[in-house]
Motif scaffolding. Structure first.
Motif, PDB file in Angstrom:
ATOM      1  N   THR A  24       0.388  27.295   2.974  1.00  0.00           N
ATOM      2  CA  THR A  24       0.346  26.994   1.552  1.00  0.00           C
ATOM      3  C   THR A  24       1.453  26.054   1.108  1.00  0.00           C
ATOM      4  O   THR A  24       1.526  25.703  -0.058  1.00  0.00           O
ATOM      5  CB  THR A  24       0.471  28.304   0.755  1.00  0.00           C
ATOM      6  N   THR A  25       2.336  25.647   2.025  1.00  0.00           N
ATOM      7  CA  THR A  25       3.404  24.735   1.657  1.00  0.00           C
ATOM      8  C   THR A  25       2.900  23.307   1.703  1.00  0.00           C
ATOM      9  O   THR A  25       1.721  23.049   1.870  1.00  0.00           O
ATOM     10  CB  THR A  25       4.593  24.916   2.614  1.00  0.00           C
ATOM     11  N   ALA A  26       3.810  22.331   1.572  1.00  0.00           N
ATOM     12  CA  ALA A  26       3.411  20.925   1.487  1.00  0.00           C
ATOM     13  C   ALA A  26       2.560  20.523   2.675  1.00  0.00           C
ATOM     14  O   ALA A  26       2.862  20.870   3.810  1.00  0.00           O
ATOM     15  CB  ALA A  26       4.666  20.054   1.448  1.00  0.00           C
ATOM     16  N   PRO A  27       1.469  19.805   2.444  1.00  0.00           N
ATOM     17  CA  PRO A  27       0.577  19.453   3.547  1.00  0.00           C
ATOM     18  C   PRO A  27       1.250  18.555   4.564  1.00  0.00           C
ATOM     19  O   PRO A  27       2.024  17.669   4.226  1.00  0.00           O
ATOM     20  CB  PRO A  27      -0.580  18.723   2.842  1.00  0.00           C
ATOM     21  N   ALA A  28       0.961  18.811   5.828  1.00  0.00           N
ATOM     22  CA  ALA A  28       1.520  18.014   6.908  1.00  0.00           C
ATOM     23  C   ALA A  28       0.517  16.997   7.412  1.00  0.00           C
ATOM     24  O   ALA A  28       0.824  16.243   8.312  1.00  0.00           O
ATOM     25  CB  ALA A  28       1.964  18.921   8.049  1.00  0.00           C
ATOM     26  N   TRP A  29      -0.678  16.994   6.880  1.00  0.00           N
ATOM     27  CA  TRP A  29      -1.665  16.011   7.289  1.00  0.00           C
ATOM     28  C   TRP A  29      -2.566  15.639   6.123  1.00  0.00           C
ATOM     29  O   TRP A  29      -2.649  16.330   5.113  1.00  0.00           O
ATOM     30  CB  TRP A  29      -2.496  16.511   8.461  1.00  0.00           C
ATOM     31  N   GLN A  30      -3.232  14.512   6.306  1.00  0.00           N
ATOM     32  CA  GLN A  30      -4.238  14.061   5.356  1.00  0.00           C
ATOM     33  C   GLN A  30      -5.526  13.811   6.120  1.00  0.00           C
ATOM     34  O   GLN A  30      -5.508  13.237   7.207  1.00  0.00           O
ATOM     35  CB  GLN A  30      -3.789  12.783   4.647  1.00  0.00           C
ATOM     36  N   VAL A  31      -6.626  14.237   5.557  1.00  0.00           N
ATOM     37  CA  VAL A  31      -7.926  14.090   6.203  1.00  0.00           C
ATOM     38  C   VAL A  31      -8.894  13.443   5.221  1.00  0.00           C
ATOM     39  O   VAL A  31      -8.961  13.832   4.055  1.00  0.00           O
ATOM     40  CB  VAL A  31      -8.492  15.454   6.657  1.00  0.00           C
ATOM     41  N   THR A  32      -9.623  12.435   5.700  1.00  0.00           N
ATOM     42  CA  THR A  32     -10.701  11.838   4.926  1.00  0.00           C
ATOM     43  C   THR A  32     -11.996  12.019   5.709  1.00  0.00           C
ATOM     44  O   THR A  32     -12.068  11.648   6.884  1.00  0.00           O
ATOM     45  CB  THR A  32     -10.457  10.340   4.678  1.00  0.00           C
ATOM     46  N   LEU A  33     -12.988  12.606   5.080  1.00  0.00           N
ATOM     47  CA  LEU A  33     -14.279  12.871   5.715  1.00  0.00           C
ATOM     48  C   LEU A  33     -15.367  12.091   4.992  1.00  0.00           C
ATOM     49  O   LEU A  33     -15.505  12.193   3.771  1.00  0.00           O
ATOM     50  CB  LEU A  33     -14.591  14.370   5.668  1.00  0.00           C
ATOM     51  N   LEU A  34     -16.121  11.299   5.746  1.00  0.00           N
ATOM     52  CA  LEU A  34     -17.258  10.565   5.195  1.00  0.00           C
ATOM     53  C   LEU A  34     -18.522  10.986   5.940  1.00  0.00           C
ATOM     54  O   LEU A  34     -18.549  10.978   7.175  1.00  0.00           O
ATOM     55  CB  LEU A  34     -17.054   9.053   5.351  1.00  0.00           C
ATOM     56  N   ARG A  35     -19.553  11.342   5.210  1.00  0.00           N
ATOM     57  CA  ARG A  35     -20.834  11.691   5.829  1.00  0.00           C
ATOM     58  C   ARG A  35     -21.667  10.419   5.916  1.00  0.00           C
ATOM     59  O   ARG A  35     -22.098   9.869   4.906  1.00  0.00           O
ATOM     60  CB  ARG A  35     -21.539  12.772   5.017  1.00  0.00           C
ATOM     61  N   LEU A  36     -21.885   9.952   7.140  1.00  0.00           N
ATOM     62  CA  LEU A  36     -22.578   8.690   7.348  1.00  0.00           C
ATOM     63  C   LEU A  36     -24.087   8.847   7.229  1.00  0.00           C
ATOM     64  O   LEU A  36     -24.780   7.941   6.761  1.00  0.00           O
ATOM     65  CB  LEU A  36     -22.219   8.118   8.720  1.00  0.00           C
ATOM     66  N   GLN A  37     -24.591   9.983   7.689  1.00  0.00           N
ATOM     67  CA  GLN A  37     -26.006  10.328   7.574  1.00  0.00           C
ATOM     68  C   GLN A  37     -26.118  11.793   7.938  1.00  0.00           C
ATOM     69  O   GLN A  37     -25.124  12.424   8.330  1.00  0.00           O
ATOM     70  CB  GLN A  37     -26.871   9.470   8.513  1.00  0.00           C
ATOM     71  N   ASP A  38     -27.293  12.353   7.825  1.00  0.00           N
ATOM     72  CA  ASP A  38     -27.478  13.746   8.209  1.00  0.00           C
ATOM     73  C   ASP A  38     -27.151  13.913   9.689  1.00  0.00           C
ATOM     74  O   ASP A  38     -27.746  13.262  10.549  1.00  0.00           O
ATOM     75  CB  ASP A  38     -28.925  14.171   7.948  1.00  0.00           C
ATOM     76  N   GLY A  39     -26.172  14.750   9.988  1.00  0.00           N
ATOM     77  CA  GLY A  39     -25.802  15.003  11.376  1.00  0.00           C
ATOM     78  C   GLY A  39     -24.749  14.080  11.941  1.00  0.00           C
ATOM     79  O   GLY A  39     -24.408  14.184  13.125  1.00  0.00           O
TER      80      GLY A  39
END
Length: 313
Positions: A24-39
């Motif tokens: 719950t402390t300061a985040p140590a990473w950043q994540v970006t998720l993009l859904r390109l198509q189903d699956g």
């Protein structure tokens, strides 16, 4: 930076790619998720840990992961108990992994940036047609890890995607069109396959051979102070030396002695972290008569000296 969770607190992969940290402390990473198509998803991960961090993971996805590390300033590795080995993660190198329901762990110190295309197996089959022996073996078993995919174009493509996804994560107006990400994700998977095509083709390990290869692995790792000869190991497992060597690459993603050395250094790390044994004793127990040679091998595998690891306890 965040502390590592307790070893028993497994983190689902779906939670990581959604950007939810295991503390719950300061985040140590950043994540970006993009859904390109189903699956098919495209994931950009950028993490920084000033101190060594370890996470117990559970792969709750049903995806093949085409993962490329575009930048690494530090050390990182993952391990799966079923493999009985550690997989070192290296800069400008990619891996292909698959194994829904697999349990393992991830370890990192320093900064790492990674781009991963996650593809459902049926979609990958439609894209790739007849896959090579290594991928067939990977998908036919409960899970696997194929490492060391390299290439200038592969590196440049992954870095280009990473730059664009950093902008996408910042909601920048300079971020690329969704169709660009979809095209680049397909290109990255294709470059992984081309990198594999440039290597000597490996046969698929038949079910009977897989059983013999697992027996060979168990015999190989039974005594980490002294590795058997290839001839003795092949004879004990009921394989020719050629089938033994090729089979290890297909089933375990590395050479016979590469696996032995990785497991030997993993055992050294475990014992040093326990803190009950001196560096000299650990080196001797693992077959090293020269402590300097042991320290060099340990540093090559883990990125730190054994003495530094003991001091951090």
């Amino acid at each position: 930076m965040i502390k590592s969770p307790a070893p028993s607190a497994e983190i689902p992969v779906s939670r990581l790619i959604a950007g939810r940290n295991p503390a719950t402390t300061a985040p140590a990473w950043q994540v970006t998720l993009l859904r390109l198509q189903d699956g098919v998803e495209l994931v950009h991960w950028c993490g920084r840990f000033e101190r060594p961090a370890s996470f117990a993971l559970h792969d709750d996805s049903d995806r093949i992961h085409f993962s490329f590390t575009s930048r690494l300033d530090g050390v990182a590795r993952c391990s799966f108990p079923a493999d009985r080995r550690d997989h070192a993660i290296r800069a400008e190198t990619g891996c292909i992994s698959f194994g829904q329901g697999r349990h393992g762990s991830y370890h990192q110190q320093g900064m790492l940036e990674n781009v991963t295309v996650m593809v459902r197996p049926d979609i990958f089959a439609a894209w790739a047609g007849e896959a090579d022996g290594g991928l067939v073996g990977l998908l036919a078993t409960e899970g696997g890890f194929l490492a060391d995919h390299r290439g200038r174009e592969l590196t440049d493509t992954a870095r280009g995607i990473a730059r664009a996804m950093r902008l996408a994560g910042e909601m920048s107006p300079a971020a690329r069109h969704p169709l660009w990400y979809r095209a680049q994700g397909s290109v990255l998977v294709g470059l992984f396959l081309e990198a594999r095509r440039q290597e000597p083709a490996l046969p698929t390990a038949a079910p009977a051979d897989r059983a013999r290869l697992r027996r060979a692995r168990d015999l190989l790792l039974a005594d980490l102070s002294c590795a058997p000869s290839l001839a003795d190991l092949a004879r004990a497992a009921g394989l020719s030396v050629t089938r033994l060597e090729r089979g290890f690459h297909v089933l375990f993603g590395t050479s016979v002695y590469g696996l032995f050395q990785q497991e030997r250094m993993a055992e050294a790390r475990r014992r040093l972290l326990d803190g009950e044994t001196s560096i000299t004793r650990v080196a001797a127990d693992l077959g090293y008569t020269n402590t300097s040679h042991f320290a060099a091998a340990f540093r090559k595998q883990h990125g730190v000296n054994p003495s530094a690891l003991k001091c951090r306890r």
